[in-house]
Structures are given as C-alpha cells and as structure tokens.
Write a protein that holds these residues in place. Sequence first.
Motif, PDB file in Angstrom:
ATOM      1  N   HIS A   1      -4.546   8.316  -7.600  1.00  0.00           N
ATOM      2  CA  HIS A   1      -3.859   8.436  -8.616  1.00  0.00           C
ATOM      3  C   HIS A   1      -3.115   8.715  -9.278  1.00  0.00           C
ATOM      4  CE1 HIS A   1      -3.601   6.606 -12.153  1.00  0.00           C
ATOM      5  NE2 HIS A   1      -3.449   5.094 -12.116  1.00  0.00           N
ATOM      6  N   PRO A   2      -3.558  10.035  -9.252  1.00  0.00           N
ATOM      7  CA  PRO A   2      -3.071  11.214  -9.670  1.00  0.00           C
ATOM      8  C   PRO A   2      -1.365  11.551  -8.698  1.00  0.00           C
ATOM      9  CG  PRO A   2      -5.425  12.277  -9.441  1.00  0.00           C
ATOM     10  CD  PRO A   2      -5.362  10.100  -9.357  1.00  0.00           C
ATOM     11  N   TRP A   3      -1.560  11.632  -7.547  1.00  0.00           N
ATOM     12  CA  TRP A   3      -0.693  11.687  -6.371  1.00  0.00           C
ATOM     13  C   TRP A   3       0.565  10.475  -6.691  1.00  0.00           C
ATOM     14  CZ3 TRP A   3      -0.668  16.075  -4.867  1.00  0.00           C
ATOM     15  CH2 TRP A   3      -2.270  16.917  -5.212  1.00  0.00           C
ATOM     16  N   ILE A   4       0.108   9.113  -7.540  1.00  0.00           N
ATOM     17  CA  ILE A   4       1.252   8.662  -7.401  1.00  0.00           C
ATOM     18  C   ILE A   4       1.919   8.337  -9.490  1.00  0.00           C
ATOM     19  CG2 ILE A   4       1.527   5.958  -6.896  1.00  0.00           C
ATOM     20  CD1 ILE A   4      -0.614   6.118  -5.339  1.00  0.00           C
ATOM     21  N   TYR A   5       0.421   8.553  -9.916  1.00  0.00           N
ATOM     22  CA  TYR A   5       0.749   8.750 -10.657  1.00  0.00           C
ATOM     23  C   TYR A   5       1.034   9.711 -11.985  1.00  0.00           C
ATOM     24  CZ  TYR A   5       0.787   4.034 -11.237  1.00  0.00           C
ATOM     25  OH  TYR A   5       0.768   2.031 -10.153  1.00  0.00           O
ATOM     26  N   GLU A   6       2.429  10.272 -13.201  1.00  0.00           N
ATOM     27  CA  GLU A   6       2.008  11.843 -13.733  1.00  0.00           C
ATOM     28  C   GLU A   6       1.170  11.540 -14.666  1.00  0.00           C
ATOM     29  OE1 GLU A   6       6.247  13.489 -14.237  1.00  0.00           O
ATOM     30  OE2 GLU A   6       6.887  11.915 -15.805  1.00  0.00           O
TER      31      GLU A   6
ATOM     32  N   GLU B   1      -1.958  -4.351  -7.937  1.00  0.00           N
ATOM     33  CA  GLU B   1      -1.904  -3.614  -9.111  1.00  0.00           C
ATOM     34  C   GLU B   1      -1.265  -2.330  -9.195  1.00  0.00           C
ATOM     35  OE1 GLU B   1      -5.678  -2.937 -12.076  1.00  0.00           O
ATOM     36  OE2 GLU B   1      -5.416  -0.828 -10.871  1.00  0.00           O
ATOM     37  N   GLY B   2      -0.044  -2.032 -10.196  1.00  0.00           N
ATOM     38  CA  GLY B   2       0.605  -1.127 -10.592  1.00  0.00           C
ATOM     39  C   GLY B   2       1.765  -0.714 -11.789  1.00  0.00           C
ATOM     40  N   LYS B   3       2.389   0.193 -11.671  1.00  0.00           N
ATOM     41  CA  LYS B   3       3.014   0.295 -13.095  1.00  0.00           C
ATOM     42  C   LYS B   3       4.105  -0.958 -13.174  1.00  0.00           C
ATOM     43  CE  LYS B   3       6.149   3.681 -15.543  1.00  0.00           C
ATOM     44  NZ  LYS B   3       6.014   4.897 -15.930  1.00  0.00           N
ATOM     45  N   ASN B   4       5.012  -1.416 -13.294  1.00  0.00           N
ATOM     46  CA  ASN B   4       6.064  -2.349 -13.383  1.00  0.00           C
ATOM     47  C   ASN B   4       6.000  -3.506 -12.064  1.00  0.00           C
ATOM     48  OD1 ASN B   4       7.545  -1.902 -15.621  1.00  0.00           O
ATOM     49  ND2 ASN B   4       8.013  -0.165 -14.206  1.00  0.00           N
ATOM     50  N   VAL B   5       4.310  -3.454 -11.231  1.00  0.00           N
ATOM     51  CA  VAL B   5       4.509  -4.567 -10.010  1.00  0.00           C
ATOM     52  C   VAL B   5       4.754  -5.730 -10.456  1.00  0.00           C
ATOM     53  CG1 VAL B   5       1.727  -4.904 -10.599  1.00  0.00           C
ATOM     54  CG2 VAL B   5       2.169  -4.830  -8.310  1.00  0.00           C
ATOM     55  N   VAL B   6       4.793  -6.504 -11.204  1.00  0.00           N
ATOM     56  CA  VAL B   6       5.414  -7.617 -11.203  1.00  0.00           C
ATOM     57  C   VAL B   6       6.981  -7.661 -10.620  1.00  0.00           C
ATOM     58  CG1 VAL B   6       6.090  -9.682 -11.772  1.00  0.00           C
ATOM     59  CG2 VAL B   6       3.708  -8.893 -12.854  1.00  0.00           C
TER      60      VAL B   6
ATOM     61  N   GLU C   1       0.949  -1.240   0.233  1.00  0.00           N
ATOM     62  CA  GLU C   1      -0.029  -0.079   0.134  1.00  0.00           C
ATOM     63  C   GLU C   1       0.797   1.588  -0.296  1.00  0.00           C
ATOM     64  OE1 GLU C   1      -4.160  -0.416   2.165  1.00  0.00           O
ATOM     65  OE2 GLU C   1      -2.561  -0.514   3.549  1.00  0.00           O
ATOM     66  N   LYS C   2       1.726   1.435   0.762  1.00  0.00           N
ATOM     67  CA  LYS C   2       2.963   2.761   1.060  1.00  0.00           C
ATOM     68  C   LYS C   2       3.366   2.730  -0.161  1.00  0.00           C
ATOM     69  CE  LYS C   2       3.253   2.209   6.279  1.00  0.00           C
ATOM     70  NZ  LYS C   2       3.905   2.256   7.413  1.00  0.00           N
ATOM     71  N   LYS C   3       4.440   1.437  -1.046  1.00  0.00           N
ATOM     72  CA  LYS C   3       4.758   1.926  -2.143  1.00  0.00           C
ATOM     73  C   LYS C   3       4.293   3.009  -3.471  1.00  0.00           C
ATOM     74  CE  LYS C   3       7.544   1.030  -5.568  1.00  0.00           C
ATOM     75  NZ  LYS C   3       9.064   1.413  -5.578  1.00  0.00           N
ATOM     76  N   GLY C   4       2.557   2.694  -3.461  1.00  0.00           N
ATOM     77  CA  GLY C   4       1.615   3.181  -3.927  1.00  0.00           C
ATOM     78  C   GLY C   4       0.964   2.224  -5.162  1.00  0.00           C
ATOM     79  N   PHE C   5       0.697   0.892  -4.801  1.00  0.00           N
ATOM     80  CA  PHE C   5       0.149  -0.145  -5.283  1.00  0.00           C
ATOM     81  C   PHE C   5      -1.725   0.060  -4.840  1.00  0.00           C
ATOM     82  CE2 PHE C   5       4.650  -2.482  -6.019  1.00  0.00           C
ATOM     83  CZ  PHE C   5       4.458  -1.906  -7.453  1.00  0.00           C
TER      84      PHE C   5
END
Length: 148
Positions: free
Chosen positions: A143-148, A76-81, A26-30
């Motif tokens: 979402h907009p605070w984690i992804y530009e 879920e998230g960018k490059n989460v795997v 969670e804290k990572k932003g996923f």
Amino acid sequence: MEQTFIMIKPDGVQRGLVGEIISRFEKKGFSLKGLKLISVERSFAEKHYEDLSAKPFFHGLVEYIISGPVVAMIWEGKNVVVTGRKIIGATNPSDSAPGTIRGDYAVEIGRNVIHGSDSVESARKEIALWFPDGPVNWQSSLHPWIYE
Ligand code: GDP
Ligand code: MG
C-alpha cells in the motif's frame, strides 16, 4: 476506498485469459478483495443485466453469460471504477484501443471477454449481488508503495 465489480465472462475463462486479466489489475496496483469461479443460473444473469432487459440482444447476452463458468471479482483502489473501465476498453472491441483487454483479446461485442461496473453506484449493487458476504478484509503490504 473505492471498489468495483469485475467479471471474466465465459469466453475469457474458456480462452485461458484469467491469469492475464488478473495480472493487469494486480500490476496496476489495485487490490483483489473477492474472487470466485462460478456458473450462474439464468435468473441470476437476468438480474445482473436487468437494466438491459428491453434490449434486442438481451436474450443472447444472458445465454452467453450462462454458457460456462465466469470469474467474479472485487477490485479496490483509487478511482478503480473509471480506471477499471479504461483497462477493459470500449464495449465494442472494434472500438477498443490496443492495450485494453477488449482491444487486445476480443473481436465481437457479443464475445467481449470481461465486464466491469460502469459507476460507483452500480459497483455497489453488483458487489452486493455477487458477493452477499461482502469483500475480504485485508490490506496489501505494498500500500505505501502505491499510495503517497
Ligand atoms: P459494458 O458495460 O461495456 O459491458 O456494455 P453494456 O452494459 O452496454 O452491455 C453489456 C454487455 O452486453 C456488453 O458487454 C456486451 O457483451 C453486450 N452488448 C452490448 N451491446 C450489444 C449489442 O449491440 N449486441 C450484442 N450482441 N451484445 C451487446
Ligand atoms: Mg455495462
């Protein structure tokens, strides 16, 4: 957006690490897209680890996974795997860096607390196996605070 399958193994549940592990993702932003506490049957554990069925540790691995409830999750998230595997750390906790989950909370390879999909393709297969109804469809208002 990419998704991965993460499972807190029975030792992680018994040792009270569920909150800590969820917190790290969670804290990572996923984003959490699926979550359940479940005891699995032997045949289900064998199916999840079918690629390892020829390994000498396979029987012990299946016994371990069915020894108590596990927490199954979709993140879920960018490059989460790939990033999820980095958060988890090396398979053998003797080699896992401090700061990783296995580096901080595990000692032996056969009690290494957590599973994470090793590729986008295995994530797809594992999510289909563990969550036949698919992920929960929602988007965090962060979402907009984690992804530009
Ligand atoms: P992972 O993707 O990092 O979980 O590693 P693998 O897919 O190679 O193996 C799956 C799980 O099997 C590992 O997380 C360990 O719990 C277990 N395992 C792998 N190698 C060994 C081994 O040499 N001995 C034992 N006892 N367990 C192992
Ligand atoms: Mg693996």
